[in-house]
Design a protein around this motif. Structure first.
Motif, short mmCIF file in Angstrom:
data_model
loop_
_atom_site.label_atom_id
_atom_site.label_comp_id
_atom_site.label_asym_id
_atom_site.label_seq_id
_atom_site.Cartn_x
_atom_site.Cartn_y
_atom_site.Cartn_z
N ASP A 78 0.84 -1.19 0.00
CA ASP A 78 0.00 0.00 0.00
C ASP A 78 0.88 1.25 0.00
N SER A 80 0.13 4.28 1.08
CA SER A 80 -0.06 5.24 2.17
C SER A 80 -0.15 4.61 3.56
N ASP A 81 -0.39 3.29 3.65
CA ASP A 81 -0.58 2.67 4.95
C ASP A 81 0.04 1.28 4.95
N HIS A 355 0.32 9.56 -9.99
CA HIS A 355 1.47 8.67 -9.97
C HIS A 355 1.89 8.26 -11.39
#
Length: 370
Positions: A78, A80-81, A355
């Motif tokens: 992931d 972001s996490d 991205h």
């Protein structure tokens, strides 16, 4: 709104494992990502993250991270996490991937395994492709006679709907975005003397057909959705339909140009085209339109830097990637900035409006698109 009768509601259980996939226990894994910075005198700095898989790896961008195969494991990283990262044991690499931000699936020609469900879903006929939405998985299969159907399952593996396509040829299908459960299909009437395509949308949560749009006289090459609009880029025109009522609002001529990219994150939709007659990426047309009854189009024609690798649009800007630098232009065609790479890149692919995936040798890098 037309209610649709569900053709099947039973869960298709089986004690056999998916032939090419054996899922292990979920194991959290750290994101093996390192920062690499590209510096160049006089140019702004753009950070790139080295990704933990190579360019020849089986991989898929989900919108929130990457699914990739390494060391007989299916991994998720992931962006972001890290707590969402996982690793799944697999028996072989002979499968394909489908995913949204919230639902992952593996499949081969005869079965689909939704990640998190402890049984595979087996099919008669041949599974051609799989698409994932916010909480549903759509499976397109064909029987021995070549007749097609889309079977829809919840993220828990329950069959929710089935769409018979035996009377039409499926051109494409998918979910309007990775965050909702509106499925769309684009079909072609092969019996008509002139091209006739039908775009149909289905609200899977309500089990209802929510829109039917007919495109005649030309073929749609790509379909895009926003909250207000449905855009169909066709061989001769860009068509805009209202999401409410499905009425055609306008058409803009794009004959002679081939669709390359689109972005809806700027002040208004921005489309990118290249001349169909061009063998290299040397010039582009930027087409900005409004989401009202009138297009108010603005066309900008640009000659690109020599040896451009890729051109994309995002946030109302044009980004042109060359081996040694990124050139950023405004919607009006004004050069805004140039950002040089310390070491040349081999290629660039847009993942979404924020991205880019860059290649250098066999290595892959994640770069911001802004």
């Amino acid at each position: 709104m037309q209610k649709r009768r569900l053709r099947a509601k039973n869960k298709q259980k089986t004690v056999s494992r998916l032939a090419v996939v054996a899922l292990g226990a979920l194991v959290l894994v750290g994101a093996a990502v390192g920062l690499v910075f590209a510096f160049s005198g006089g140019a702004s700095t753009r950070a790139m993250e080295a990704l933990p898989f190579s360019s020849d790896s089986t991989r898929l961008f989900t919108g929130g991270g990457f699914l990739y195969l390494a060391d007989n494991k299916l991994n998720y990283m992931d962006l972001s996490d890290e707590r969402k990262n996982l690793s799944l044991s697999t028996s072989t690499a002979d499968f394909r991937l489908a995913a949204s931000k919230s639902v992952f699936a593996l499949y081969n020609a005869s079965a689909v395994q939704i990640v998190g469900v402890n049984f595979p879903i087996e099919f008669s006929g041949t599974v051609q492709s799989v698409k994932c939405g916010a909480s549903h998985v759509a499976v397109y299969r064909q029987d021995a006679s070549g007749n097609g159907a889309i079977q829809v399952f919840t993220a828990n593996g329950d069959q929710a709907d089935s769409i018979d396509l035996s009377a039409a040829t499926l051109v494409n299908y998918g979910f309007c975005s990775g965050s909702n459960d509106t499925l769309w299909t684009l079909t072609l009437d092969t019996q008509s003397a002139t091209p006739v395509q039908t775009l149909t949308t289905y609200d899977l949560l309500k089990s209802a057909t929510t829109g039917i749009v007919t495109i005649s006289g030309e073929l749609a090459e790509t379909i895009s959705f926003t909250d207000k609009s449905v855009f169909a880029v066709c061989t001769g025109n860009l068509l805009r339909f209202n999401r409410t009522g499905n009425a055609q609002a306008y058409r803009v001529i794009v004959y002679g140009y081939k669709y390359l990219d689109a972005s809806f994150s700027g002040s208004r939709p921005l489309f990118l085209f290249v001349p169909r007659s061009s063998a290299t990426l040397s010039s582009v047309m930027l087409l900005g339109v409004d989401e009202g009854d009138v297009a108010s189009e603005r066309r900008v024609f640009l000659q690109l830097p020599q040896n451009a690798l890729t051109a994309v649009v995002a946030g109302g800007k044009l980004f042109v990637y060359c081996a040694d630098a990124v050139y950023v232009y405004s919607e009006k065609g004004t050069l805004v900035s140039t950002e040089a790479f310390e070491t040349p890149i081999d290629g660039a692919v847009k993942l979404d409006d924020t991205h880019m995936l860059l290649t250098r040798g066999g290595a892959l890098y994640l770069a911001p698109l802004s």
